[in-house]
Design a protein around this motif. Structure first.
Motif, mmCIF file in Angstrom:
data_model
loop_
_atom_site.group_PDB
_atom_site.id
_atom_site.type_symbol
_atom_site.label_atom_id
_atom_site.label_comp_id
_atom_site.label_asym_id
_atom_site.label_seq_id
_atom_site.Cartn_x
_atom_site.Cartn_y
_atom_site.Cartn_z
ATOM 1 N N GLN A 213 99.378 -64.245 -0.262
ATOM 2 C CA GLN A 213 99.693 -65.332 -1.194
ATOM 3 C C GLN A 213 98.418 -66.012 -1.686
ATOM 4 O O GLN A 213 98.321 -66.392 -2.854
ATOM 5 C CB GLN A 213 100.596 -66.365 -0.511
ATOM 6 C CG GLN A 213 102.017 -65.900 -0.264
ATOM 7 C CD GLN A 213 102.867 -66.999 0.349
ATOM 8 O OE1 GLN A 213 102.523 -68.184 0.310
ATOM 9 N NE2 GLN A 213 103.998 -66.608 0.930
ATOM 10 N N ASP A 216 96.720 -63.742 -4.324
ATOM 11 C CA ASP A 216 97.507 -63.773 -5.559
ATOM 12 C C ASP A 216 97.322 -65.096 -6.296
ATOM 13 O O ASP A 216 97.176 -65.118 -7.527
ATOM 14 C CB ASP A 216 98.989 -63.544 -5.256
ATOM 15 C CG ASP A 216 99.296 -62.125 -4.799
ATOM 16 O OD1 ASP A 216 98.423 -61.249 -4.986
ATOM 17 O OD2 ASP A 216 100.387 -61.900 -4.248
ATOM 18 N N LYS A 217 97.322 -66.200 -5.550
ATOM 19 C CA LYS A 217 97.156 -67.512 -6.175
ATOM 20 C C LYS A 217 95.769 -67.656 -6.787
ATOM 21 O O LYS A 217 95.619 -68.172 -7.909
ATOM 22 C CB LYS A 217 97.386 -68.605 -5.133
ATOM 23 C CG LYS A 217 97.314 -70.032 -5.698
ATOM 24 C CD LYS A 217 98.410 -70.272 -6.724
ATOM 25 C CE LYS A 217 98.407 -71.706 -7.212
ATOM 26 N NZ LYS A 217 99.469 -71.941 -8.229
ATOM 27 N N GLU A 220 95.599 -65.654 -9.946
ATOM 28 C CA GLU A 220 96.374 -66.354 -10.975
ATOM 29 C C GLU A 220 95.565 -67.511 -11.560
ATOM 30 O O GLU A 220 95.528 -67.697 -12.791
ATOM 31 C CB GLU A 220 97.671 -66.876 -10.366
ATOM 32 C CG GLU A 220 98.518 -67.721 -11.302
ATOM 33 C CD GLU A 220 99.690 -68.372 -10.587
ATOM 34 O OE1 GLU A 220 100.053 -69.509 -10.951
ATOM 35 O OE2 GLU A 220 100.232 -67.755 -9.646
ATOM 36 N N ALA A 223 92.687 -66.311 -13.761
ATOM 37 C CA ALA A 223 93.120 -65.835 -15.083
ATOM 38 C C ALA A 223 93.267 -66.984 -16.072
ATOM 39 O O ALA A 223 93.246 -66.770 -17.294
ATOM 40 C CB ALA A 223 94.447 -65.092 -14.951
ATOM 41 N N GLN A 224 93.383 -68.206 -15.548
ATOM 42 C CA GLN A 224 93.546 -69.375 -16.407
ATOM 43 C C GLN A 224 92.215 -70.031 -16.772
ATOM 44 O O GLN A 224 92.161 -70.889 -17.653
ATOM 45 C CB GLN A 224 94.446 -70.403 -15.706
ATOM 46 C CG GLN A 224 95.848 -69.884 -15.419
ATOM 47 C CD GLN A 224 96.648 -70.839 -14.537
ATOM 48 O OE1 GLN A 224 96.160 -71.891 -14.132
ATOM 49 N NE2 GLN A 224 97.895 -70.464 -14.246
#
Length: 310
Positions: A213, A216-217, A220, A223-224
């Motif tokens: 997790q 993945d976080k 994520e 990507a921002q």
């Protein structure tokens, strides 16, 4: 039984391979339970225990082991099960070291040690009377194995962790890096302890339950936009389902968008070997659980520095 634990050097070679070894045991029923072998110092036949009238109910007594007085916790009682038969033939004490302390865990029988991938470990199913004391589950020979959250068991005896000292709270200030940390830990007790300490020094938390997790976080978030503009550091447990802290650290270093993150591995495992293993895995620091002040000092020491001072 102690001969099962003689080859620690071999076990350290599992770092970065997302593997662990579990000691399997029972508590008076057919159900198998487990703890990480790295927490285990020795397994012995249950010795004579001296009762302590004022002790917590789950403390069955104390024993002198290897020249040290050790409290012995009845794990079955901690899990609201029938007590393990004290002194009955076949009962054992698992001598453990974690969270900077040594304690004995009284169990009915010891089964064996197994070697698994962390991705074979799953979060516990909810709804059973023991779920709050489980950190994970796995399957061995088509049998469910419940992995005990020993940190929560220990908290029953010692009580909640103390607060960050007033001196450190007053010394916390703005400036430096982003005052936010990603926290990865599968223990509910540990997550609450860490978040409480961070909150007291004005640091926000992004909380996840395991290494997978966490990765993945982080991806994520990356990507921002630049990750260093969103969090200032990662605080990760070592023992976690799906992906352990060593493997998470190595994965962070391999991802260009994440490779500059400051990673602290914060574990209840003994620190005697972890400093070397942490460096091999690519983390920046090892911090043993749980001292609110040491955690606060480590976090503030990094976050309050300018980006060019890392």
């Amino acid at each position: 039984m102690s001969s099962l634990l003689d080859d620690v050097d071999r076990r350290t070679q599992m770092v970065g391979q997302n593997r662990l070894e579990l000691l399997l045991f029972t508590l008076g029923t057919r159900q198998l339970f487990a703890i990480n072998v790295f927490k285990v110092r020795e397994v012995i036949t249950c010795p004579a225990l001296s009762r302590l009238p004022s002790a917590h109910p789950i403390i069955r007594g104390v024993a002198t082991l290897r020249g040290k007085t050790v409290s012995v916790v009845d794990l079955a009682q901690a899990l609201s099960m029938s007590p393990v038969g004290s002194g009955e033939r076949g009962s054992f004490v698992i001598l453990t070291e974690f969270n900077r302390s040594v304690q004995g865990l009284l169990v009915a029988s010891v089964d064996r040690i197994i070697n698994l991938n962390w991705d074979q470990i799953r979060p516990p199913p909810r709804g059973t009377h023991k779920d709050s004391f489980l950190t994970a589950v796995t399957q061995v020979d088509d049998r469910l194995v419940e992995i005990i959250d020993v940190e929560k068991v220990l908290e029953m005896v010692t009580g909640p962790a103390r607060d960050v000292s007033d001196a450190l709270v007053s010394s916390s200030r703005g400036g430096g890096r982003v005052r936010c940390a990603l926290v990865a830990d599968d223990s509910t007790v540990a997550r609450k302890q860490i978040v409480r300490a961070l909150t007291q020094i004005g640091v926000e938390s992004v909380v996840v339950n395991d290494g997978r997790q966490a990765l993945d976080k982080l991806l994520e978030m990356a990507a921002q936009g630049p990750i260093e503009q969103q969090i200032g550091m990662v605080i990760s447990d070592i023992e976690m389902p799906e992906m352990d802290g060593y493997t998470l650290s190595a994965a962070i270093r391999k991802e260009p968008a994440l490779s500059g993150l400051y990673v602290v591995l914060h574990s209840s495992l003994s620190g005697t070997f972890n400093e070397t293993l942490v460096r091999r895995a690519g983390a920046d620091r090892f911090l043993p659980k749980f001292s609110p002040d040491e955690l606060a000092e480590a976090v503030l020491g990094h976050l309050q520095m300018g980006d060019d001072a890392k």
